[in-house]
Design an enzyme around this catalytic site. Structure first.
Site, PDB file in Angstrom:
ATOM      1  N   SER A  10       0.808  -1.216   0.000  1.00 18.88           N
ATOM      2  CA  SER A  10       0.000   0.000   0.000  1.00 18.88           C
ATOM      3  C   SER A  10       0.841   1.265   0.000  1.00 18.88           C
ATOM      4  O   SER A  10       0.306   2.361  -0.113  1.00 18.88           O
ATOM      5  CB  SER A  10      -0.913   0.021   1.237  1.00 18.88           C
ATOM      6  OG  SER A  10      -0.136   0.034   2.422  1.00 18.88           O
ATOM      7  N   CYS A  11       2.165   1.131   0.122  1.00 18.68           N
ATOM      8  CA  CYS A  11       2.999   2.320   0.248  1.00 18.68           C
ATOM      9  C   CYS A  11       4.267   2.180  -0.559  1.00 18.68           C
ATOM     10  O   CYS A  11       5.079   1.296  -0.291  1.00 18.68           O
ATOM     11  CB  CYS A  11       3.351   2.576   1.711  1.00 18.68           C
ATOM     12  SG  CYS A  11       4.409   4.007   1.950  1.00 18.68           S
ATOM     13  N   GLY A  12       4.426   3.037  -1.545  1.00 16.78           N
ATOM     14  CA  GLY A  12       5.583   2.937  -2.420  1.00 16.78           C
ATOM     15  C   GLY A  12       6.791   3.690  -1.949  1.00 16.78           C
ATOM     16  O   GLY A  12       7.873   3.532  -2.503  1.00 16.78           O
ATOM     17  N   CYS A  27       7.306   4.031   1.656  1.00 17.47           N
ATOM     18  CA  CYS A  27       7.581   3.614   3.018  1.00 17.47           C
ATOM     19  C   CYS A  27       8.967   3.001   3.081  1.00 17.47           C
ATOM     20  O   CYS A  27       9.327   2.184   2.240  1.00 17.47           O
ATOM     21  CB  CYS A  27       6.560   2.582   3.489  1.00 17.47           C
ATOM     22  SG  CYS A  27       4.857   3.154   3.465  1.00 17.47           S
TER      23      CYS A  27
END
Length: 292
Positions: A117-119, A121
């Site tokens: 969900s997080c590119g 992070c």
């Protein structure tokens, strides 16, 4: 290549009192360790498939490479504890860059884990989050009709075959405005991965920078998606859902056209609206901000 879907038995309950068990198709999520010249760079949670495109697009997004001739090859390889008779589970990918291309700086090395969900992070430093693109999207003189942009979400949706089965994947597609052609569409549990796969396809086919194109995504627009579009030289980003404030700010600074809430017969243009050719309109009305 690993499986895109798996099956689990679920108990389906309806408010009409119909309760039964049935098999349900589930989108597969597995880790992919990306290495460059044998050194670990990042681990991302992704849907198996088009892994080389994903890794190549990731390197473009990180500013490591910007041309197809800078990418030499990629091999799936095993590692300690990867299992299997040959030690190869296709979840470790080692990339080789062309001779003379600098290896990734330790400044951009991730803290070894990126969720689906997080590119961004895990980026080692907040100062490294905003990359400097090799391409100037602000100078792209692309003009695209609002009717054409409005058609892109449905055309992307038609390509999302695994989403049809699972309802659990994001999609991204690239359109050539001059011809109207859908160049490539990809799916993944991570919206950023879907975009990296599209960018990686372009890199491996020597199509960077992606001037005269529109990137269509199936969900919301966060900072990282705008960054990836800018790094690939894409001048227009279209989304069916909302943009974040930071996404708008980056698009404005880069000169990228950001269209969001592209649904049915309407859309919101947040930056560089001059590139979207609207049909004849009645005088604009001023509206107060509202919750959608």
């Amino acid at each position: 290549m690993g499986r895109l879907t798996t099956s689990r038995r679920v108990t389906r309950i309806t408010l009409e009192g119909v309760n039964r068990q049935r098999p349900d198709a589930i989108a597969v999520e597995e880790p992919l360790e990306i290495r460059v010249a044998g050194s670990p760079l990042s681990v991302t949670m992704r849907t198996p498939g088009h892994d080389v495109e994903l890794a190549a697009g990731f390197l473009v997004s990180e500013g490591v490479i910007s041309r197809g001739d800078q990418f030499a090859r990629a091999i799936h390889c095993g590692g300690p504890g990867t299992g299997g008779a040959d030690g190869n589970t296709y979840n470790v990918l080692d990339l080789t860059l062309a001779p003379g291309v600098a290896l990734p700086s330790t400044d951009i090395t991730r803290s070894f884990y990126t969720t689906s969900s997080c590119g961004v992070c895990g980026t080692a430093s907040i100062d490294a989050v905003e990359k400097v693109s090799s391409y100037d999207v602000a100078s792209d003189g692309i003009q695209v009709s609002a009717h054409q942009v409005a058609s892109f979400p449905d055309r992307l949706r038609e390509e999302q075959k695994t989403f049809d089965k699972t309802g659990g994947l994001h999609g991204a597609a690239l359109f050539d405005v001059a011809t109207g052609e859908l160049l490539v569409a990809r799916e993944d549990v991570g919206r950023h991965n879907a975009v990296d796969k599209v960018v990686g396809w372009a890199l491996l086919n020597d199509r960077l920078p992606l001037r005269g194109t529109v990137l269509q995504v199936s969900g919301r627009v966060s900072f990282e998606l705008v960054q990836k579009a800018v790094m690939a030289g894409i001048p227009v980003l279209s989304a069916v859902s909302a943009p974040s404030s930071l996404a708008i700010e980056l698009a404005e600074r880069a000169g990228l056209t950001l269209a969001a809430f592209v649904r049915g017969t309407s859309m919101n243009l947040y930056t560089r609206a001059d590139r979207i050719v609207a049909p004849s309109t009645t005088p604009a009305e001023h509206e107060t901000a509202s919750v959608r």
